[in-house]
Scaffold this motif. Structure first.
Motif, PDB file in Angstrom:
ATOM      1  N   GLN A 196       0.824  -1.205   0.000  1.00  0.00           N
ATOM      2  CA  GLN A 196       0.000   0.000   0.000  1.00  0.00           C
ATOM      3  C   GLN A 196       0.861   1.259   0.000  1.00  0.00           C
ATOM      4  O   GLN A 196       0.511   2.267  -0.643  1.00  0.00           O
ATOM      5  CB  GLN A 196      -0.923   0.004   1.223  1.00  0.00           C
ATOM      6  CG  GLN A 196      -2.054  -1.009   1.139  1.00  0.00           C
ATOM      7  CD  GLN A 196      -3.019  -0.693   0.008  1.00  0.00           C
ATOM      8  OE1 GLN A 196      -3.319   0.457  -0.277  1.00  0.00           O
ATOM      9  NE2 GLN A 196      -3.490  -1.731  -0.656  1.00  0.00           N
ATOM     10  N   LEU A 197       1.979   1.224   0.706  1.00  0.00           N
ATOM     11  CA  LEU A 197       2.886   2.367   0.747  1.00  0.00           C
ATOM     12  C   LEU A 197       3.363   2.742  -0.651  1.00  0.00           C
ATOM     13  O   LEU A 197       3.360   3.918  -1.035  1.00  0.00           O
ATOM     14  CB  LEU A 197       4.083   2.035   1.645  1.00  0.00           C
ATOM     15  CG  LEU A 197       5.183   3.097   1.763  1.00  0.00           C
ATOM     16  CD1 LEU A 197       4.663   4.322   2.484  1.00  0.00           C
ATOM     17  CD2 LEU A 197       6.401   2.521   2.476  1.00  0.00           C
TER      18      LEU A 197
ATOM     19  N   GLY B 194       2.504   6.013  -5.763  1.00  0.00           N
ATOM     20  CA  GLY B 194       2.809   5.964  -7.187  1.00  0.00           C
ATOM     21  C   GLY B 194       4.207   5.467  -7.485  1.00  0.00           C
ATOM     22  O   GLY B 194       4.724   5.691  -8.594  1.00  0.00           O
ATOM     23  N   ALA B 195       4.825   4.771  -6.529  1.00  0.00           N
ATOM     24  CA  ALA B 195       6.183   4.262  -6.710  1.00  0.00           C
ATOM     25  C   ALA B 195       6.211   2.753  -6.890  1.00  0.00           C
ATOM     26  O   ALA B 195       7.279   2.146  -6.793  1.00  0.00           O
ATOM     27  CB  ALA B 195       7.048   4.644  -5.498  1.00  0.00           C
ATOM     28  N   SER B 196       5.066   2.136  -7.189  1.00  0.00           N
ATOM     29  CA  SER B 196       5.038   0.679  -7.322  1.00  0.00           C
ATOM     30  C   SER B 196       5.855   0.183  -8.507  1.00  0.00           C
ATOM     31  O   SER B 196       6.262  -0.981  -8.540  1.00  0.00           O
ATOM     32  CB  SER B 196       3.592   0.190  -7.448  1.00  0.00           C
ATOM     33  OG  SER B 196       2.942   0.815  -8.537  1.00  0.00           O
TER      34      SER B 196
ATOM     35  N   ASN C   5      11.677   4.226   2.162  1.00  0.00           N
ATOM     36  CA  ASN C   5      10.343   4.002   2.702  1.00  0.00           C
ATOM     37  C   ASN C   5       9.872   5.176   3.555  1.00  0.00           C
ATOM     38  O   ASN C   5       8.676   5.519   3.554  1.00  0.00           O
ATOM     39  CB  ASN C   5      10.325   2.716   3.534  1.00  0.00           C
ATOM     40  CG  ASN C   5      10.514   1.474   2.693  1.00  0.00           C
ATOM     41  OD1 ASN C   5      10.397   1.507   1.473  1.00  0.00           O
ATOM     42  ND2 ASN C   5      10.814   0.363   3.340  1.00  0.00           N
ATOM     43  N   TYR C   6      10.801   5.795   4.269  1.00  0.00           N
ATOM     44  CA  TYR C   6      10.425   6.942   5.109  1.00  0.00           C
ATOM     45  C   TYR C   6       9.938   8.107   4.249  1.00  0.00           C
ATOM     46  O   TYR C   6       8.943   8.761   4.575  1.00  0.00           O
ATOM     47  CB  TYR C   6      11.632   7.366   5.952  1.00  0.00           C
ATOM     48  CG  TYR C   6      11.375   8.566   6.824  1.00  0.00           C
ATOM     49  CD1 TYR C   6      10.586   8.466   7.968  1.00  0.00           C
ATOM     50  CD2 TYR C   6      11.916   9.812   6.501  1.00  0.00           C
ATOM     51  CE1 TYR C   6      10.342   9.572   8.770  1.00  0.00           C
ATOM     52  CE2 TYR C   6      11.680  10.920   7.298  1.00  0.00           C
ATOM     53  CZ  TYR C   6      10.889  10.798   8.427  1.00  0.00           C
ATOM     54  OH  TYR C   6      10.648  11.900   9.212  1.00  0.00           O
ATOM     55  N   GLY C   7      10.636   8.373   3.139  1.00  0.00           N
ATOM     56  CA  GLY C   7      10.207   9.445   2.249  1.00  0.00           C
ATOM     57  C   GLY C   7       8.851   9.168   1.621  1.00  0.00           C
ATOM     58  O   GLY C   7       8.024  10.075   1.478  1.00  0.00           O
ATOM     59  N   LEU C   8       8.587   7.911   1.262  1.00  0.00           N
ATOM     60  CA  LEU C   8       7.286   7.555   0.695  1.00  0.00           C
ATOM     61  C   LEU C   8       6.180   7.724   1.735  1.00  0.00           C
ATOM     62  O   LEU C   8       5.075   8.177   1.406  1.00  0.00           O
ATOM     63  CB  LEU C   8       7.311   6.117   0.184  1.00  0.00           C
ATOM     64  CG  LEU C   8       8.243   5.831  -0.994  1.00  0.00           C
ATOM     65  CD1 LEU C   8       8.155   4.371  -1.389  1.00  0.00           C
ATOM     66  CD2 LEU C   8       7.910   6.715  -2.181  1.00  0.00           C
ATOM     67  N   ALA C   9       6.471   7.368   2.988  1.00  0.00           N
ATOM     68  CA  ALA C   9       5.471   7.530   4.042  1.00  0.00           C
ATOM     69  C   ALA C   9       5.129   8.999   4.252  1.00  0.00           C
ATOM     70  O   ALA C   9       3.964   9.357   4.469  1.00  0.00           O
ATOM     71  CB  ALA C   9       5.976   6.906   5.341  1.00  0.00           C
ATOM     72  N   LEU C  10       6.135   9.885   4.163  1.00  0.00           N
ATOM     73  CA  LEU C  10       5.872  11.323   4.283  1.00  0.00           C
ATOM     74  C   LEU C  10       4.999  11.827   3.138  1.00  0.00           C
ATOM     75  O   LEU C  10       4.082  12.627   3.351  1.00  0.00           O
ATOM     76  CB  LEU C  10       7.197  12.092   4.309  1.00  0.00           C
ATOM     77  CG  LEU C  10       8.064  11.962   5.569  1.00  0.00           C
ATOM     78  CD1 LEU C  10       9.337  12.788   5.425  1.00  0.00           C
ATOM     79  CD2 LEU C  10       7.282  12.413   6.803  1.00  0.00           C
ATOM     80  N   CYS C  11       5.272  11.374   1.920  1.00  0.00           N
ATOM     81  CA  CYS C  11       4.461  11.791   0.770  1.00  0.00           C
ATOM     82  C   CYS C  11       3.021  11.311   0.900  1.00  0.00           C
ATOM     83  O   CYS C  11       2.087  12.023   0.504  1.00  0.00           O
ATOM     84  CB  CYS C  11       5.078  11.259  -0.525  1.00  0.00           C
ATOM     85  SG  CYS C  11       6.591  12.098  -1.040  1.00  0.00           S
ATOM     86  N   ASN C  12       2.838  10.123   1.460  1.00  0.00           N
ATOM     87  CA  ASN C  12       1.484   9.592   1.600  1.00  0.00           C
ATOM     88  C   ASN C  12       0.661  10.343   2.633  1.00  0.00           C
ATOM     89  O   ASN C  12      -0.571  10.237   2.644  1.00  0.00           O
ATOM     90  CB  ASN C  12       1.533   8.109   1.969  1.00  0.00           C
ATOM     91  CG  ASN C  12       1.962   7.248   0.806  1.00  0.00           C
ATOM     92  OD1 ASN C  12       2.062   7.714  -0.323  1.00  0.00           O
ATOM     93  ND2 ASN C  12       2.224   5.982   1.071  1.00  0.00           N
TER      94      ASN C  12
END
Length: 460
Positions: free
Chosen positions: A179-180, A185-187, A397-404
């Motif tokens: 889901q992250l 949009g990084a899948s 992963n931390y950067g993706l969590a911030l974007c989400n």
């Protein structure tokens, strides 16, 4: 005549592959034997084992088979130890696939993957035979590398992401990690594609340059990269996007050797033709469609988008702008398909790619020497490389969590029908054609039509 000939060849190939999936299974329980074509997948109450059947016993008669089924086995430690290429003998009734919901044609989906039956059984045992195919051997080698990751301490979500990034193994990805990457949009980073093959080619070329320096070894360096890249693609199980990228890079390398350089739509079309000639059912694969749509959009739009900004003398500005144009052009090509298949859109995809692509480049680049270290007993160096890879993935992963967490990060439940998807692609084509031909009035009309259509789609 040439077009009619190739159309006839394609029709005949599709008919042949479709007939192979039309199998009438016995209504009585039989003894079957086959080998695993991939690793097992844990389900809620069972293990899913993709199997290629080779033998069926009808009483005292042994009948050869050559078809694929989905075998479900009960959860226990014996099943969890099964590896790709190992043979299994089992007893039960194989049934043709059935649809669970009218919204999704599951039978057609499986038949496009040559799966003709399903079976759950508790009556099974290991067979003595072992598959000698190249794919089974490649998947067994991948299992050894996955064990190497775990042995060096790369486990949990970081190990799952590293396995997906470098080996194409996604079964250990948790639902939270999926889901992250999906929401942000990084899948595409988790699917082996041109990004990964390009990084691999770059690293391998640099390594070959260190051992074979000079112009006289130029041809040898290029010819060494080709088998290494294809060995990697075979090892990860020949995913569609990786095969497409490997074919295109192979054509590019061969062109460089013959001083005929160029990535073009002709190269992309030749790649698609060769893959569809081998398996025409790939045309219905979502990964195939997304991969080729992204590359076609990249070849058409990226040079034009790149020319909109004058070339800067600062390398950082050129890098950011180049990465932005690549990401934007690829996103334009796949947005209609993403809305059609997944009913989801990520508005911060451009921002995410500026963060995730450089870190993915770092992770894949570090993984090449890290995998080579598996051949040498250097535990201290292996531990150091494992620490670097783990923290690089944690940072990603931390950067993706911030974007989400940004407002409006996930626009869901906004789906397109097939006619709407076709119309959207037609509008994009006429928009691009009108802009390149400097027909501004046509561009304005197309933009106005698209805006009106989207507003009607949203509010009506």
């Amino acid at each position: 005549l040439s077009l009619l000939f190739f159309f006839a060849v394609g029709f005949a190939s599709c008919s042949y592959h479709w007939r192979r999936t039309q199998i009438t299974w016995p209504t009585e329980a039989m003894v079957y034997e086959g080998h695993l074509t991939d690793g097992i997948t844990p389900k809620a109450r069972s293990y899913l084992c993709p199997l290629r059947l080779t033998v069926c016993w009808e009483g005292d008669t042994c009948r050869p088979l050559d078809t694929e089924i989905l075998l479900y086995l009960p959860k226990d430690s014996t099943v969890s130890a099964l590896k790709a290429g190992e043979s299994v003998r089992f007893y039960g009734i194989v049934k043709p696939p059935t649809n669970f919901t009218p919204a999704f044609d599951y039978v057609r989906y499986l038949r496009h993957r040559h799966v003709t039956g399903t079976l759950y059984t508790c009556h099974w045992q290991m067979a003595d035979t072992l598959s000698e195919g190249w794919k089974a051997r490649a998947l067994q080698e991948r299992e050894h590398l996955l064990d190497y990751y775990r042995h060096t301490g790369i486990t949990g979500d970081e190990g799952a992401v590293l396995s997906a990034l470098t080996l194409g193994y996604k079964r250990e990805l948790s639902e939270e990690v999926r889901q992250l990457y999906n929401i942000s949009g990084a899948s595409h980073v988790l699917a082996l594609s041109g990004l990964h093959i390009g990084i691999l080619c770059t690293v391998l070329t640099l390594c070959c340059s260190l051992f074979l320096p000079g112009k006289r070894w130029f041809l040898m360096r290029k010819l060494l990269v080709l088998p290494l890249v294809w060995g990697f693609v075979f090892m990860v199980g020949l995913p569609v996007s990786a095969v497409r990228a490997a074919v295109m890079f192979s054509l590019l390398i061969v062109g460089i050797c013959f001083t005929r350089v160029g990535f073009s739509l002709n190269t992309l079309a030749l790649t698609a033709f060769g893959m569809l000639l081998y398996n025409p059912f790939l045309l219905f694969d979502v990964g195939f469609q997304l991969s080729f749509a992204a590359v076609a959009s990249l070849l058409l739009l990226q040079p034009w988008l790149d020319s909109l900004l004058p070339r800067s003398r600062y390398a950082a500005v050129r890098y950011v702008w180049g990465l932005t144009t690549v990401s934007l052009s690829a996103q334009i090509g796949v947005i209609p398909l993403i809305l059609y298949y997944f009913s989801r859109f990520s508005p911060y995809a451009l921002l995410v790619n500026l963060w995730v692509v450089p870190l993915a480049f770092l992770v894949v680049s570090l993984s090449v020497p890290f995998l080579l270290l598996s051949l040498f007993p250097l535990p201290a160096l292996q531990a150091g490389m494992a620490w670097l890879l783990t923290h690089a993935i944690k940072l990603m992963n931390y950067g993706l969590a911030l974007c989400n967490r940004l407002p409006g990060a996930d626009i869901a439940h906004f789906s397109f029908s097939l006619p709407e998807t076709v119309c959207l692609y037609a509008a994009l084509f006429f928009l691009f054609y009108g802009w390149m031909q400097r027909k501004r009035q046509a561009v304005v009309w197309v933009l106005a039509s698209v805006c009106v259509g989207l507003l009607c789609r949203i509010f009506v």
